[in-house]
Design a protein around this motif. Structure first.
Motif, PDB file in Angstrom:
ATOM      1  N   UNK A   1       0.793  -1.217   0.000  1.00  0.00           N
ATOM      2  CA  UNK A   1       0.000   0.000   0.000  1.00  0.00           C
ATOM      3  C   UNK A   1       0.828   1.270   0.000  1.00  0.00           C
ATOM      4  N   UNK A   2       2.117   1.165  -0.250  1.00  0.00           N
ATOM      5  CA  UNK A   2       2.988   2.338  -0.225  1.00  0.00           C
ATOM      6  C   UNK A   2       2.612   3.369  -1.284  1.00  0.00           C
ATOM      7  N   UNK A   3       1.961   2.952  -2.352  1.00  0.00           N
ATOM      8  CA  UNK A   3       1.603   3.868  -3.430  1.00  0.00           C
ATOM      9  C   UNK A   3       0.175   4.394  -3.303  1.00  0.00           C
ATOM     10  N   UNK A   4      -0.556   3.990  -2.262  1.00  0.00           N
ATOM     11  CA  UNK A   4      -1.976   4.316  -2.177  1.00  0.00           C
ATOM     12  C   UNK A   4      -2.274   5.802  -2.295  1.00  0.00           C
ATOM     13  N   UNK A   5      -1.568   6.642  -1.569  1.00  0.00           N
ATOM     14  CA  UNK A   5      -1.875   8.078  -1.632  1.00  0.00           C
ATOM     15  C   UNK A   5      -1.519   8.667  -2.992  1.00  0.00           C
ATOM     16  N   UNK A   6      -0.604   8.023  -3.694  1.00  0.00           N
ATOM     17  CA  UNK A   6      -0.207   8.498  -5.023  1.00  0.00           C
ATOM     18  C   UNK A   6      -1.161   8.031  -6.112  1.00  0.00           C
ATOM     19  N   UNK A   7      -1.920   6.988  -5.822  1.00  0.00           N
ATOM     20  CA  UNK A   7      -2.712   6.374  -6.882  1.00  0.00           C
ATOM     21  C   UNK A   7      -4.217   6.446  -6.690  1.00  0.00           C
TER      22      UNK A   7
END
Length: 167
Positions: A48-54
């Motif tokens: 979930x490391x990309x969640x805020x970016x995606x």
């Protein structure tokens, strides 16, 4: 029945020897290297490391179309990893499909890298996507393709080892 090519001393050019030792080294190291490069991205994606970016357009760090880019990179790298592992199997079993698969992977890799770079530059305007690491990867893959694709096509040892029916 055609006469097999020899090395000038009567020894048949067949088997893993000569320049194929370098190919063997690359075939063994490549899946390991691809996995080492691919694993952190895969881990970040599933953690979930990309969640805020995606997913959250209201987040300060949101980048439109970033998820498309990440998924394309994951799929492309997965394909390269699968092909690299399969290539090792084909190489050590001296399968007739090895040269074709090697040529495909050697051609696909720089195309994938340049396409990924183009996608990143297009989908994330203003981002610095071209760095020394990326240039190095593209140049390395292009040089490898320029050297090893012709070798796979013209080498008598490759032809005798992988293409000829072994009796």
């Amino acid at each position: 029945m055609t006469k097999a090519a020899t090395d000038g001393t009567g020894n048949e050019l067949k088997g893993i020897a000569g320049w194929l030792y370098l190919v063997a080294l690359g075939v063994v190291v490549s899946p390991i290297r691809v996995f080492i490069d691919y694993y952190p991205m895969l881990n970040d994606y599933f953690s979930g490391a990309y969640d805020s970016l995606t997913t959250n357009p209201n987040a300060k760090s949101y980048i439109p179309h970033f998820e498309t880019l990440i998924k394309a990179e994951l799929i492309g790298n997965a394909l390269i990893l699968i092909l690299a592992v399969g290539l090792a199997v084909l190489f050590f079993s001296k399968h007739r499909w090895f040269p074709r698969t090697y040529i495909f992977l050697a051609a696909f890799t720089p195309i994938f890298l340049v396409t990924d770079l183009w996608m990143a530059a297009t989908l994330i305007p203003g981002a610095e996507v071209l760095n020394s690491d990326m240039v190095g990867e593209i140049v390395r893959s292009l040089l490898a393709a320029c050297i090893w694709i012709p070798y796979m096509l013209v080498s008598k040892r490759v032809n005798n080892t992988f293409r000829r029916q072994n009796k």
